[in-house]
Design a protein around this motif. Structure first.
Motif, PDB file in Angstrom:
ATOM      1  N   GLN A 132      10.042   6.002   7.952  1.00 54.49           N
ATOM      2  CA  GLN A 132       8.827   5.444   7.360  1.00 54.49           C
ATOM      3  C   GLN A 132       7.598   5.794   8.193  1.00 54.49           C
ATOM      4  N   LYS A 178       4.255   7.848   7.031  1.00 54.55           N
ATOM      5  CA  LYS A 178       3.014   7.080   6.921  1.00 54.55           C
ATOM      6  C   LYS A 178       1.901   7.601   7.834  1.00 54.55           C
ATOM      7  N   PRO A 237       0.390   7.902   3.246  1.00 55.87           N
ATOM      8  CA  PRO A 237      -0.358   6.938   4.081  1.00 55.87           C
ATOM      9  C   PRO A 237      -0.388   5.534   3.501  1.00 55.87           C
ATOM     10  N   GLN A 238      -0.171   5.410   2.196  1.00 53.95           N
ATOM     11  CA  GLN A 238      -0.211   4.084   1.576  1.00 53.95           C
ATOM     12  C   GLN A 238       1.107   3.329   1.725  1.00 53.95           C
ATOM     13  N   LEU A 239       2.107   3.956   2.314  1.00 54.64           N
ATOM     14  CA  LEU A 239       3.435   3.368   2.432  1.00 54.64           C
ATOM     15  C   LEU A 239       3.386   2.074   3.249  1.00 54.64           C
ATOM     16  N   ARG A 240       4.050   1.039   2.755  1.00 55.03           N
ATOM     17  CA  ARG A 240       4.173  -0.222   3.490  1.00 55.03           C
ATOM     18  C   ARG A 240       5.490  -0.212   4.257  1.00 55.03           C
TER      19      ARG A 240
END
Length: 634
Positions: free
Chosen positions: A75, A79, A205-208
């Motif tokens: 992740q 990200k 980049p929007q990954l949580r």
């Protein structure tokens, strides 16, 4: 891409700083681990870490973070900017090596084992960044060469680090201290190199971030399973690490117990092993000719089994060693039987290099960019599971009384089953390799323009039909698996039917003879396109009998029309032209048919396959495609 161009990458900023960063990291990992393993095997004498188990325990502790933290590291790699992550990871490595220096100075096995775990954390964080970085900066045609360079560099680093570790820690009086200084120096060099890595923007980049490793691990594996070829490549790579972990963890014990050698002999064996993998990794570029070619994997698997089994036979044939003194390197190489041992190690590791590089390249080429790092993290998770299983199983077998060389042979035998399973589940891999060999041995085969075939997604290939060997040549040249639409009578030919079914060919028959087969062929072709596969059709309807291109029939348009009806619009159609096959043994130049004169002119002749730019399936016609194919063969 030429063979020399993979070395040319070392002169380019997009590759060189990254290469040297990972090189220093791999060298440091192995200098540290091998120094500690040698200390535990020959020097420490800790009751809780017996010499015959030291390598397995250290290996298991090192890979434990891969199981625990790979999901999170994947992740992070998707990200954040990969350059920033690389620099941060290298700083962590310097801190760990400062702590390890204390352990070396104090001969503290527990502290050193803790640092092994922390270096495992370092490698876990670096793994997804490492393999997700390459496809961001290399073209598809460079991936095999770039991965070959990375694998070669990794195992040369393993070689240099392990040899240096074994030699330094064995020095009298202050060996562990010298090893500590070398580890710290490599960590600092890696940190310096990392600052030259070019920025690599985040893929998602929007990954949580999900901090639950169990849930995220399961999610990563589910992502990988959505692309079955990618998932099978993950399984194949993990098996290679199972195989390699058994060998790498047991080299010190193998050198000491089976070969009666010294610490330097263990380093020599690791040298041979590492050089073999590096050479095999580099040869992948030459064998694949600039394409991602997973068909090399079964060939490598066969070599891994053959030479690991022969290694057992080679050790069994060695004469007994008198006395209890360990052999020096000079004494070891002076015995003729030991050259067979080293040859087996070199050839099985060469085969492992050929096996692994194409699978890494396939993952990078086919995994979706926005989740590539997480798929690679899934690979690390599977690698960890397989390596832990290897450590546990090897420990149980050794405790049960199995010798190290017998353990190596057992892994080789299991590898035979793994290779057979791979061929059964993905027979196209072996068929493509066989096609390449046939094409190169039968003709002087020249391929041009195959970069026009779409690298991913559905595609329809249309080609002129000159001989019975045309599908073999197209299969050999195309960088992707191809589903061929072929005459049902040939599809059912005795003996050949199994091969055609393995190739997942699509049989077709004239409508007036077998209407069910006729309609089923178009349905299968559309389903294949919907699945993102490549389908090839010979629109002339049969092999030419006069060497001239015959009018294209309407089957192409029926496939495209049915694809549109199923919601698959604008399928790219790539024209292919086969040249100089007319008059060959496999053509219909003879009145009695093809293949009636074994020495007919054409075998070993120059043959060409040219691909043209694809056209939109929604804006073409049989006449236009025929003109494009004719232009390719003129």
């Amino acid at each position: 891409m030429s063979h020399s161009s993979q070395f040319g990458l070392l002169a380019q900023r997009r590759f060189a700083p990254f290469f040297w960063t990972q090189f220093c990291g791999a060298a440091n990992d192995n200098l540290f681990k091998f120094s500690f393993t040698v200390m535990a095997t020959w020097q420490l004498g800790a009751a809780w870490l017996p010499p015959d188990m030291a390598g397995l325990v250290i290996g298991a502790v090192f890979i434990l973070p891969f199981l625990l933290l790979s999901a999170t590291s994947g992740q992070l790699a998707d990200k954040f900017d990969k350059r920033a992550l690389i620099v941060w990871i290298k700083r962590l490595e310097v801190a760990v090596m400062l702590l390890a220096a204390v352990g070396f100075w104090r001969h503290d096995a527990a502290l050193l084992l803790g640092c092994v775990f922390l270096m495992g954390v370092h490698s876990t964080l670096f793994g997804p960044v490492k393999y997700a970085y390459l496809p961001c900066h290399l073209h598809e045609s460079e991936l095999t060469g770039g991965n070959g360079m990375v694998e070669m560099g990794t195992f040369v680093a393993i070689l240099l680090g392990s040899v240096a570790g074994g030699l330094l820690v064995a020095l009298p009086d202050h060996g562990p201290q010298y090893a500590a200084l070398a580890c710290l120096a490599l960590a600092l060099l890696g940190l310096a190199a990392s600052h030259g890595v070019p920025p690599t923007p985040a893929a998602a980049p929007q990954l949580r971030i999900c901090w639950n490793p169990v849930a995220e691990t399961w999610r990563n594996l589910a992502l990988a399973r959505q692309q079955w070829p990618v998932f099978m490549a993950l399984i194949g790579i993990s098996w290679m690490w199972f195989f390699g972990a058994v060998f790498l963890a047991n080299f010190p014990a193998f050198a000491k117990e089976s070969l009666h050698g010294s610490e330097q002999v263990a380093a020599l064996l690791l040298t041979v092993f590492s050089v073999g993998i590096g050479a095999g990794s580099l040869w992948c570029e030459k064998l694949s000719q600039g394409h991602v070619e997973p068909g090399l994997a079964p060939l490598g698997a066969i070599g891994m089994s053959v030479f690991s089994i022969d290694l057992y036979a080679a050790v069994q044939a060695l004469p007994a060693v008198a006395g209890g003194t360990a052999l020096s390197v000079a004494e070891f190489v002076a015995r003729p039987g030991h050259w067979r041992v080293m040859a087996d190690l070199a050839l099985l590791s060469f085969s492992a290099g050929i096996y692994s590089v194409p699978l890494y390249a396939l993952i990078q080429a086919q995994a979706a960019p926005e989740r590539r790092a997480r798929v690679i993290a899934a690979n690390n998770i599977l690698n960890a599971l397989f390596m832990i299983a290897a450590s546990v199983l090897a420990a149980l077998l050794l405790r049960a009384g199995l010798s190290t060389q017998a353990l190596f042979a057992a892994v080789g035998l299991v590898n035979v089953l793994a290779a057979l399973y791979a061929v059964r589940t993905a027979p196209g891999l072996l068929l493509r390799l066989a096609a390449k060999l046939i094409a190169r041995l039968t003709y002087r085969f020249k391929v041009q323009g195959m970069e026009h075939v779409p690298a991913t997604g559905p595609a329809l290939l249309v080609a002129n039909h000159v001989s019975f060997i045309d599908p073999v040549l197209i299969m050999a040249a195309c960088p992707r698996d191809v589903r061929f639409i072929m005459d049902s009578r040939i599809f059912r030919a005795p003996g050949l039917g199994l091969v055609f079914r393995m190739a997942r060919a699509i049989p077709i028959a004239p409508h007036h003879e077998e209407p069910l087969v006729y309609h089923a062929a178009f349905e299968q072709a559309v389903r294949a396109l919907q699945a993102g596969e490549v389908v090839c059709i010979f629109p002339e309807g049969g092999i030419t009998r006069d060497g001239q291109l015959q009018p294209f029939k309407g089957g192409i348009m029926k496939i495209l029309a049915r694809a549109r009806e199923q919601g698959l619009a604008d399928v790219p159609v790539a024209p292919l032209g086969l040249s100089n096959l007319w008059g060959s043994f496999f053509s219909r130049i003879e009145k009695a048919g093809a293949m009636t004169r074994p020495f007919r002119r054409g075998v070993f002749n120059r043959v060409a396959l040219r691909a043209g730019p694809p056209v939109s399936g929604d804006a073409t016609s049989p006449r236009e495609l025929q003109a494009r194919v004719q232009a390719l063969i003129d």
